[in-house]
Design a protein around this motif. Sequence first.
Motif, PDB file in Angstrom:
ATOM      1  N   SER A 202       0.830  -1.197   0.000  1.00  0.00           N
ATOM      2  CA  SER A 202       0.000   0.000   0.000  1.00  0.00           C
ATOM      3  C   SER A 202       0.869   1.253   0.000  1.00  0.00           C
ATOM      4  O   SER A 202       1.870   1.325   0.701  1.00  0.00           O
TER       5      SER A 202
ATOM      6  N   THR B  25      -0.238   4.062   1.125  1.00  0.00           N
ATOM      7  CA  THR B  25      -0.782   4.976   2.136  1.00  0.00           C
ATOM      8  C   THR B  25       0.282   5.460   3.108  1.00  0.00           C
ATOM      9  O   THR B  25       0.088   6.491   3.755  1.00  0.00           O
TER      10      THR B  25
ATOM     11  N   ASN C 123      -5.418   6.123   0.049  1.00  0.00           N
ATOM     12  CA  ASN C 123      -6.393   5.265   0.714  1.00  0.00           C
ATOM     13  C   ASN C 123      -7.583   4.926  -0.176  1.00  0.00           C
ATOM     14  O   ASN C 123      -7.836   3.760  -0.469  1.00  0.00           O
TER      15      ASN C 123
ATOM     16  N   GLU D 256      -6.736   3.222  -3.650  1.00  0.00           N
ATOM     17  CA  GLU D 256      -6.434   1.793  -3.539  1.00  0.00           C
ATOM     18  C   GLU D 256      -7.695   0.987  -3.273  1.00  0.00           C
ATOM     19  O   GLU D 256      -7.839  -0.120  -3.793  1.00  0.00           O
TER      20      GLU D 256
ATOM     21  N   TYR E 261      -8.948  -1.981  -5.646  1.00  0.00           N
ATOM     22  CA  TYR E 261      -9.293  -3.297  -5.092  1.00  0.00           C
ATOM     23  C   TYR E 261     -10.721  -3.676  -5.475  1.00  0.00           C
ATOM     24  O   TYR E 261     -10.994  -4.799  -5.900  1.00  0.00           O
TER      25      TYR E 261
ATOM     26  N   PHE F 134      -3.870  -4.517  -1.648  1.00  0.00           N
ATOM     27  CA  PHE F 134      -2.840  -3.583  -1.221  1.00  0.00           C
ATOM     28  C   PHE F 134      -2.445  -3.937   0.207  1.00  0.00           C
ATOM     29  O   PHE F 134      -3.153  -3.600   1.161  1.00  0.00           O
TER      30      PHE F 134
ATOM     31  N   HIS G  21      -2.737  -1.838   3.770  1.00  0.00           N
ATOM     32  CA  HIS G  21      -3.767  -0.796   3.682  1.00  0.00           C
ATOM     33  C   HIS G  21      -4.575  -0.774   4.978  1.00  0.00           C
ATOM     34  O   HIS G  21      -4.929  -1.821   5.507  1.00  0.00           O
TER      35      HIS G  21
ATOM     36  N   LEU H 263      -8.920  -1.932   3.765  1.00  0.00           N
ATOM     37  CA  LEU H 263      -9.143  -2.414   2.406  1.00  0.00           C
ATOM     38  C   LEU H 263     -10.467  -3.170   2.326  1.00  0.00           C
ATOM     39  O   LEU H 263     -10.571  -4.313   2.745  1.00  0.00           O
TER      40      LEU H 263
END
Length: 167
Positions: free
Chosen positions: A103, A105, A112, A115, A119, A126, A129, A132
């Motif tokens: 990720s 982030t 955030n 991603e 997904y 990711f 994350h 997620l």
Amino acid sequence: MDKLSNPIVLEKLQAKFGDRISLIGEPHELLTIETDKDAILDVLRYVKDDPGLRFNYLTDITGVHYPEQEKAFCVVYHVYNMLQNHRLRLKVFLAGPDPIISSATSVWNGANWMERETYDFFGIIFDGHPDLRRILNMDELDVYPMRKEHPLEDPNRVDKKDFYFGR
């Protein structure tokens, strides 16, 4: 400060990362490079923090599905240097039915939701994350709609039969 250009960006990245960076091309003068999934966070941090590059804005993260390739998934990052109006595209190709990448982030908080969207539509996981989960589709949806795994049209549609068109 020298005006930022594609050759300068590419030279700095190749000097720092060597053969972990490769040039894909410059479509419409947008420098597009490829790296591997183990190096992407280092590359993103470098292009953000290096005083000569300062790509300080993450414009977008998205995915692409190439079902005919060995590495069928691609994560695409678009970053932007707001001070010099210069853009850079980074690509990472991933294999497997459940592709995983770190990720971003930790580099940009704004990654955030980007991603989560990637997904949600492509099933790219990711790792690291903070939250997620699906963001636009229903939680019960058991497919990833942007994957090219399904026919474009329903083969059972009767309004598309040739006899309706005199064939």
